[in-house]
Write an enzyme that holds these catalytic residues in place. Sequence first.
Site, PDB file in Angstrom:
ATOM      1  N   GLY A   1       0.774  -1.125  -0.044  1.00  0.00           N
ATOM      2  CA  GLY A   1       0.052  -0.042   0.201  1.00  0.00           C
ATOM      3  C   GLY A   1       0.806   1.140  -0.032  1.00  0.00           C
ATOM      4  O   GLY A   1       1.938   1.042  -0.216  1.00  0.00           O
ATOM      5  N   ASN A   2       0.230   2.285   0.355  1.00  0.00           N
ATOM      6  CA  ASN A   2       0.869   3.747   0.309  1.00  0.00           C
ATOM      7  C   ASN A   2       0.063   4.634   1.534  1.00  0.00           C
ATOM      8  O   ASN A   2      -0.794   4.189   2.062  1.00  0.00           O
ATOM      9  CB  ASN A   2       1.004   4.389  -1.192  1.00  0.00           C
ATOM     10  CG  ASN A   2      -0.464   4.703  -1.728  1.00  0.00           C
ATOM     11  OD1 ASN A   2      -0.977   5.466  -1.112  1.00  0.00           O
ATOM     12  ND2 ASN A   2      -0.941   4.004  -2.908  1.00  0.00           N
ATOM     13  N   TYR A   3       0.726   5.836   1.595  1.00  0.00           N
ATOM     14  CA  TYR A   3       0.526   6.518   2.595  1.00  0.00           C
ATOM     15  C   TYR A   3      -0.761   7.437   2.426  1.00  0.00           C
ATOM     16  O   TYR A   3      -1.095   8.450   3.293  1.00  0.00           O
ATOM     17  CB  TYR A   3       1.787   7.400   3.096  1.00  0.00           C
ATOM     18  CG  TYR A   3       2.626   6.398   4.004  1.00  0.00           C
ATOM     19  CD1 TYR A   3       2.411   5.992   4.970  1.00  0.00           C
ATOM     20  CD2 TYR A   3       3.927   6.355   3.509  1.00  0.00           C
ATOM     21  CE1 TYR A   3       3.490   5.239   5.794  1.00  0.00           C
ATOM     22  CE2 TYR A   3       4.951   5.790   3.856  1.00  0.00           C
ATOM     23  CZ  TYR A   3       4.672   5.011   5.206  1.00  0.00           C
ATOM     24  OH  TYR A   3       5.706   4.360   5.879  1.00  0.00           O
ATOM     25  N   SER A   4      -1.260   7.430   1.328  1.00  0.00           N
ATOM     26  CA  SER A   4      -2.515   8.177   0.854  1.00  0.00           C
ATOM     27  C   SER A   4      -3.802   8.153   1.850  1.00  0.00           C
ATOM     28  O   SER A   4      -4.100   6.985   2.214  1.00  0.00           O
ATOM     29  CB  SER A   4      -2.999   8.013  -0.378  1.00  0.00           C
ATOM     30  OG  SER A   4      -4.086   8.515  -0.445  1.00  0.00           O
TER      31      SER A   4
ATOM     32  N   ALA B   1      -4.246   7.886  -5.002  1.00  0.00           N
ATOM     33  CA  ALA B   1      -2.734   7.450  -5.330  1.00  0.00           C
ATOM     34  C   ALA B   1      -2.894   5.894  -5.486  1.00  0.00           C
ATOM     35  O   ALA B   1      -2.920   5.026  -4.869  1.00  0.00           O
ATOM     36  CB  ALA B   1      -2.059   7.518  -3.966  1.00  0.00           C
TER      37      ALA B   1
END
Length: 219
Positions: A29-32, A96
């Site tokens: 995943g990512n930090y969005s 994102a």
Amino acid sequence: NGRGLLKGKKVLITAGGTREAIDPVRYIGNYSSGKMGYAIARAALREGAMVHLISTNPPLPHPEGADMEYVSSAVEMKQAVDRQYDTSDVVVMAAAVADYRPAAVADQKIKKETMTSPDLKLTLNPDILLGLGERKQNQVLVGFAAETNDVIAHGREKLVRKNLDLLVANDVSSPESGFHVDENQVSLLTPDGHVSSYPRMAKEDIGTLIIEKIASIMK
Ligand code: C5P
């Protein structure tokens, strides 16, 4: 308390970071946080738009009046976006989207004991926005660029390559703006070469700014 700038218009917005499954319990995943997309959705609703919000973040409060759809991966998001595209007047890709996903998703939890090698094979995800730009009809197409350096130059390249009408270039190099926090620092780029840069401000106010810019493009 808007001015009805988008009355009767259908606005499609994506928000949050995609999750790319590795196995039933793990993902990349990512930090969005989804906060920017939700703020844009609220601003569009205030201006009288019909909003379809495709989100990866169920914990955020549902913007009142938005038609919600929850997805997880980039491939799911692409299917959801493509279903809404032809009937939309405006599309804002604030999500994102992960560039890569695991090449294979294991049906069962991968046990560390049985893993012969910890290497994870990845495969390229579709670029949702690029596809929208290629088959654009009358939609106003808005993209984001989160960058840590040469923000305007990278943004300009994306605006042109993805055939966008507006690009929101986002400086994520500072901990006070960008991912997760409630403030952001953006520049708005348009195909005529114009750049408007704004100071760090609340994402809620940036949402209003973006919607006003979109309304002025539609006129
Ligand atoms: O190329 P880059 O990922 O920086 O482009 C960012 C913009 O493209 C964002 O608006 C994002 O939502 C969109 N995007 C997409 N599909 C991808 C990657 C990015 O729609 N696979």
